[in-house]
Scaffold this motif. Structure first.
Motif, PDB file in Angstrom:
ATOM      1  N   LYS A 114       0.823  -1.212   0.000  1.00 44.68           N
ATOM      2  CA  LYS A 114       0.000   0.000   0.000  1.00 44.68           C
ATOM      3  C   LYS A 114       0.861   1.267   0.000  1.00 44.68           C
ATOM      4  O   LYS A 114       0.656   2.185  -0.793  1.00 44.68           O
ATOM      5  N   SER A 115       1.851   1.286   0.925  1.00 40.06           N
ATOM      6  CA  SER A 115       2.703   2.478   1.013  1.00 40.06           C
ATOM      7  C   SER A 115       3.512   2.630  -0.267  1.00 40.06           C
ATOM      8  O   SER A 115       3.753   3.754  -0.729  1.00 40.06           O
ATOM      9  N   THR A 116       3.916   1.508  -0.828  1.00 38.84           N
ATOM     10  CA  THR A 116       4.677   1.562  -2.077  1.00 38.84           C
ATOM     11  C   THR A 116       3.844   2.236  -3.166  1.00 38.84           C
ATOM     12  O   THR A 116       4.332   3.114  -3.884  1.00 38.84           O
ATOM     13  N   ALA A 173      -2.746  10.154   1.948  1.00 42.93           N
ATOM     14  CA  ALA A 173      -2.612   9.983   3.390  1.00 42.93           C
ATOM     15  C   ALA A 173      -2.311   8.522   3.689  1.00 42.93           C
ATOM     16  O   ALA A 173      -3.030   7.631   3.237  1.00 42.93           O
ATOM     17  N   ASP A 174      -1.234   8.273   4.425  1.00 43.22           N
ATOM     18  CA  ASP A 174      -0.846   6.897   4.755  1.00 43.22           C
ATOM     19  C   ASP A 174      -1.126   6.642   6.230  1.00 43.22           C
ATOM     20  O   ASP A 174      -0.422   7.155   7.102  1.00 43.22           O
ATOM     21  N   GLU A 175      -2.163   5.890   6.511  1.00 42.32           N
ATOM     22  CA  GLU A 175      -2.586   5.577   7.872  1.00 42.32           C
ATOM     23  C   GLU A 175      -2.600   6.809   8.769  1.00 42.32           C
ATOM     24  O   GLU A 175      -1.952   6.842   9.805  1.00 42.32           O
ATOM     25  N   PRO A 176      -3.346   7.819   8.370  1.00 36.52           N
ATOM     26  CA  PRO A 176      -3.319   9.085   9.121  1.00 36.52           C
ATOM     27  C   PRO A 176      -3.951   8.956  10.497  1.00 36.52           C
ATOM     28  O   PRO A 176      -3.739   9.805  11.352  1.00 36.52           O
TER      29      PRO A 176
HETATM   30 MG   LIG Z   1       2.695   1.177   4.896  1.00 36.87          MG
END
Ligand SMILES: [Mg+2]
Ligand SMILES: Nc1ncnc2c1ncn2[C@@H]1O[C@H](COP(=O)(O)OP(=O)(O)OP(=O)(O)O)[C@@H](O)[C@H]1O
Lengths: 247, 403
Positions: free
Chosen positions: A58-60, A181-184
């Motif tokens: 996901k972050s990638t 937004a990454d796991e905000p």
């Molecule tokens: Mg991640």
């Protein structure tokens, strides 16, 4: 949701389009395929959730479309402009990011030596506003997000939820077309977490900004227009059927 | 918004500590330069103050500052007879170390050619030049002898009549000015028993001569003072200082006096060079090298400090990159901080140094030339050593902001 899904609206503008993104970390024995053939189209004003287990990529994906982690292959279009052709950048990424993208991350990524107001102000200044205009804009945004009274506090003196609001304000500073937004909400309790998610929908629907949010929090999924799931580097769109029932 | 200043004021305590640390380091570099200047200045100070055109010294020696030089006292009369010579002064110079109560009293004794030279040229802070031919002295401030103080040197008691300022030997000892007769008395102070033994020896040697056997009365001469004996008097003064009618005649007069086979002549410049190349050369290069070493160390330490300062901000720098800050902004942040730190360190070094250096036993001379040079070095160090930090900032990926 009262708002129609923009994807269905033919007049809606495409904000971001990712085409067959693949990301391979390392080489040979240590090779990791973090993302395989991932495609996504996000319309202006659309709020997208990106779900999936830990390590699924996901972050990638998010950092790839955020232009901070170039894909190994695939194409990225933002604002109808081809920006990344494989790992090759077709424009100055840093200034493009400044103008078109806003970021919010798990731990509030505020600059510790700047006060809340200044954290927003600097983003405006970097985009060419005078420091007076930038200050006015920063206060407007903090007011919009309901934390104007803490503008003179350093990030270390703010609660997690307040920090995330400031981060959202900063992400909005230059009226970006997309917020990533990454796991905000990972560091927030479920009430505050939901508040932040609702903030994104508010921004998207009031200002036409697209939002892609990576989240593990299944309780707030109802605020999203579209759901995607990442599994082993593969991206699939999920039907919102079970959630739509709630309406 | 100035990011450099924002960061500094957020971390003000740490910044002040760092600046003080760098300041102390720079103060040491500054002080070392000052000590170097002091050594050079002190070494040539006496030669400059004595202001002689020519130095007449013992044949083949390099003069009284380099080694022992002995010329007969009457040499000054001979020199005075040379056309073009206005004044010829006896110069007696040697260092003694005595005890003054609990204190070691180390002083360079300089004989003034009474009555030609009463010490009117000596810069006095108190008292007066010599007023009589014997038993008075002018002491330098650094000897810490109060005006009016009676001190015993050898068999005699001398009174301090004047206090001079900044009159220091090349070794850094304060100078005591006596008349040359007194200076010689101090130098050739012989205990009574030694005199008696010497006279007895003369008498017994005399007994072996035919003359003494035929005229026993001659032996009475043996017990007279050595100065009254008809034999050649021992050369006793260090050198003769010649002042010319016209300084431009120096070459011609030096040629005439240099023709005498018992002496060598140096101009004041030659004498100064001999001193710098000779006795102080090693001290000078030692301090000079040490100063270079210190500068290098300061560079390394500053580079380290500035580098860690940047490392600590790396997350913020990555974040700034993420939100689109240009390299100019990041460069400005790092360079401005380096320069602010360098400048504050320099200012602290200067201010603290001004308080501390005067308390040093030897002179520490901070010239504005040296200050400008050090400021330039600090400027270059600040920029060069932030290079490492800048490089780190340039290569850091905005991805780091997410870590
Ligand atoms: Mg991640
Ligand atoms: N810089 C890297 N070098 C090598 N492998 C990496 C790197 N970054 C991520 N990976 C690998 O790529 C895969 C996907 O990682 P990614 O961070 O995108 O997962 P994620 O879905 O965000 O996980 P999480 O929910 O835990 O944040 C993982 O197997 C991870 O180990």
């Amino acid at each position: 949701m009262s708002t129609p899904m923009p994807a269905d609206d033919p007049s809606a503008k495409i904000a971001i389009k990712a085409e067959s993104l693949t990301k391979i970390y390392g080489a040979g024995n240590t090779e990791v395929v973090a993302m395989r053939d991932a495609s996504m189209t996000v319309m202006a004003g659309e709020v997208v959730a990106l779900l999936g287990p830990s390590g699924s990529g996901k972050s990638t994906f998010l950092t790839a479309v955020g232009l901070i982690n170039p894909p190994t292959s695939g194409k990225i279009y933002i604002a109808n402009q081809l920006i990344m052709d494989g790992p090759k950048a077709l424009t100055n990424l840093r200034s493009f990011r400044r103008k078109h993208l806003g970021f919010v991350f798990q731990k509030s990524n505020l600059i510790p030596f700047l006060k809340a107001g200044e954290n927003v102000q600097i983003a405006c200044e970097l985009n060419g506003l005078s420091s007076r205009q930038a200050r006015i804009r920063a206060l407007e945004l903090l007011d919009y997000l309901g934390i104007k009274d803490r503008s003179q506090s350093y990030p270390s003196m703010l609660s997690g939820g307040q920090q995330q609001r400031v981060a959202v304000a900063r992400a909005l500073a230059n009226r970006p077309s997309v917020i990533l937004a990454d796991e905000p909400t990972a560091a927030l309790d479920s009430f505050r977490g939901r508040q932040v998610m609702e903030l994104f929908t508010k921004v998207a629907h009031e200002q036409g900004t697209s939002v892609i949010v990576v989240t593990h929090d299944h309780r707030s999924l109802d605020v999203f227009d579209t759901l995607y799931e990442m599994e082993d580097g593969k991206l699939t769109q999920k039907t919102k059927e079970p959630l739509a029932v709630a309406h | 918004m100035n990011l450099a200043i924002k960061d500094i004021s957020y971390n003000i305590g740490r910044f002040v500590l760092t600046a003080v640390g760098i300041g102390m380091l720079l103060m040491v570099v500054m002080g070392m330069g000052g000590i170097y200047r002091g050594v050079v200045e002190d070494a040539t100070l006496l030669i400059d103050r004595l202001d002689a055109d020519l130095w007449v010294v013992q044949r083949s020696t390099r003069g009284p500052f380099a080694e022992i030089s002995r010329v007969p006292a009457k040499l000054s009369d001979r020199a005075l007879a040379v056309p073009g010579v206005r004044v010829a002064r006896e110069f007696v110079y040697h260092t003694i170390q005595r005890q003054d109560g609990d204190r070691v009293l180390r002083m360079a004794v300089l004989g003034l050619s009474w009555p030609t030279d009463k010490g009117d040229w000596i810069p006095l802070v108190e008292g007066r030049p010599l007023g009589q031919s014997r038993f008075e002295l002018i002491a330098d401030q650094t000897l810490k002898l109060p005006l009016g103080r009676q001190i015993e040197i050898g068999n005699e008691v001398y009174q301090v009549v004047g206090i001079s300022r900044g009159m220091i030997s090349s070794a850094g000892d304060g100078i005591a000015f006596l008349s040359s007769a007194d200076a010689l008395a101090v130098q050739f102070d012989v205990p009574g028993e030694a005199v008696r033994l010497e006279r007895a020896a003369r008498e017994s040697r005399g007994r072996l001569f035919d003359v003494a056997i035929q005229q026993p009365a001659l032996l009475e001469n043996a017990t007279r003072q050595s100065g009254q004996l008809p034999a050649i008097a021992r050369p006793s003064i260090s050198s003769v200082l010649v002042t010319l009618e016209h300084p431009s005649d120096a070459k011609a007069v030096a040629e005439v006096i240099g023709g005498w086979t018992d002496v060598t002549v140096y101009t004041a410049d030659e004498q100064r060079n001999l001193l710098l190349k000779g006795s102080v050369e090693k001290v000078r290069s030692q301090i000079g090298l040490f100063r270079i070493l210190l500068t290098i160390i300061a560079t390394i330490i500053m580079a380290l400090i500035l580098y860690t300062l940047t490392l600590d901000k790396l997350h913020s720098i990555a974040l700034l990159k993420l939100i689109g800050a240009s390299n100019t902004v990041l460069l400005g942040l790092i360079l401005q901080q380096a320069l602010i730190l360098g400048a504050s360190g320099f200012a602290i070094a200067y201010v603290v140094g001004q308080q501390i250096f005067p308390k040093f036993p030897r002179r520490v001379i901070i010239t504005s030339e040296d200050l400008i040079q050090l400021a330039a070095i600090v400027f270059v160090i600040s920029i060069a050593s932030s290079g490492l930090g800048v490089w780190k900032a340039m290569v850091v990926s905005p991805n780091e902001a997410l870590a």
